[in-house]
Design a protein around this motif. Structure first.
Motif: not given
Length: 418
Positions: A371-379
């Motif tokens: 969650l912290d390092e892969c920004y795509d997760m928030e998409l």
């Protein structure tokens, strides 16, 4: 034995260091290197008579020029993926390396160096340099509108060199108000600079908040610099500034030694690699063999299943752009390959296309470092699978086996992360 890279910590040295992170080659910055001191010694000048950095010591002799060094380190690994998989890939990689040097890097320096006192500042020259830089960034922006990476569907040597050159600009002179004109370049840059292998070398990069003012001529006058001992103190401060990047490296060095929290979880009866092998090797009777095997292996105490739905499907109007977007997400998820398995489906026969996914993660929650390092997760919207719900279990099975039609719609493409 590690190869020694004689250089201060800078974007040209970072090219080879990032390549080494991707290939596993051992490259280390020379200890106690001092710019302006070490590179003027007879020993250094034997390696590079011009005295420029970086210089790589190899078993066959010294090598200078940062792009040549990066190429050498990449080729230390046979069949290096950083050079693509075909002759055209190789040609395109070299194309973008040259473009990065002649259309991006040279103009960033041409804008920055006169303002910081390293070159004569002339306003008409600056105006022309900025126009040339905008032309290069505009061409790059147009290309990246339909590409996640410069060549193919993964990081190559071209990306490493381009991002290092851009990184120098983003950090020192390319403000948000300037780069906002090139949104695809921004997306590309921030995506890659935050990849683990880039971040290990660059650390946390912050974008310049303002364009540096033109340096005053007075501090640069030789006579003042030569005045007696009152002027000695600034020189000492300058040496300390050179050492600062090393402090960053020392702070970051322990990170790889820390154990991943997922490695500290109680042992699971599910062996992830066994499932991945079963998935890959099952060529027929997939439902009876692979799907049944998955549910037999699945350990709800050691693993969790998650559905994900892309939040902005209305933007997915071009099929290959949507597929590149998903491919980029899977590439950025490489940091959790040891702990995850995923399926991503692109659904629909005409735009806008829907993107849905299924992920198996070690542990009962989505790992925090992902969650912290892969920004795509928030998409994506994430929903934990209730394995006591037979309908949800069946949906999991259909997504693993790429069932078509899926939920009444055509399956345009399916990608697997394993």
């Amino acid at each position: 034995m590690a190869l020694v890279l004689h250089s201060s910590a800078n974007k040209n040295a970072y090219k080879a260091l990032i390549v080494a992170e991707y290939t596993g080659a051992k490259v280390e910055l020379a200890k106690d290197f001092q710019m302006g001191v070490t590179n003027k010694t007879p020993e250094f000048l034997k390696m590079n008579p011009i005295g420029k950095i970086p210089v790589l010591e190899t078993p066959d002799g010294p090598l200078f020029e940062s792009n040549a060094i990066a190429r050498y380190v990449a080729r230390l690994t046979p069949d290096c993926p950083l050079y693509g998989s075909s002759l055209i890939d190789y040609g395109l990689i070299e194309q973008w390396i040259d473009f990065s040097a002649s259309e991006i890097d040279v103009h960033i320096g041409g804008w920055l160096y006169p303002r910081t006192g390293f070159r004569l500042y002339l306003p008409p020259v600056e105006e022309a340099v900025i126009a040339n830089l905008k032309r290069g960034l505009g061409a790059l922006n147009t290309y990246l509108a339909s590409h996640t990476y410069l060549v193919g569907e993964g990081v190559t040597l071209a990306d490493i060199i381009m991002v290092c050159n851009l990184g120098y600009g983003f950090k020192n002179i390319l403000t948000k108000s300037f780069t906002s004109e090139f949104p695809h370049v921004e997306r590309y840059f921030w995506t890659l600079i935050n990849q683990p292998n880039f971040k290990k070398v660059w650390g946390n990069l912050e974008q310049a908040e303002s364009v540096p003012p033109v340096a005053s001529k007075k501090p640069a006058q030789p006579k003042e610099a030569a005045k007696p001992k009152p002027k000695e103190e600034p020189k000492k401060e300058a040496k300390k500034e050179v050492a600062k990047p090393k402090e960053v490296e020392e702070e970051e060095a322990p990170k790889p030694k820390a154990k991943n929290p997922l490695d500290l979880l109680p042992p699971s009866t599910m062996i992830l690699d066994d499932w991945k092998r079963l998935y890959s090797n099952t060529k027929s009777n997939f439902r009876e063999v692979a799907i049944k095997g998955f549910w037999d292996m699945f350990d709800p105490e050691g693993y969790s299943l998650w559905f994900c739905d892309y939040k902005y499907n209305d933007e997915n109007n071009v099929s290959f752009v949507t597929m590149n977007k998903v491919g980029g997400f899977l590439q950025r998820m490489d940091l959790c390959r040891k702990y995850a398995f995923g399926k991503m489906l692109i659904i629909g026969s005409e735009p806008p296309f829907k993107v849905k996914g299924l992920w198996l993660f070690r542990g009962k929650e989505i790992p925090r470092f992902v969650l912290d390092e892969c920004y795509d997760m928030e998409l994506y919207e994430w929903t934990k699978v209730d394995i006591n719900d037979e309908a949800q279990k069946e949906r999991v099975s259909q997504m693993i086996e790429d069932a078509e039609p899926f939920e009444g719609e055509t399956l345009l493409d399916a990608k697997c992360f394993k």
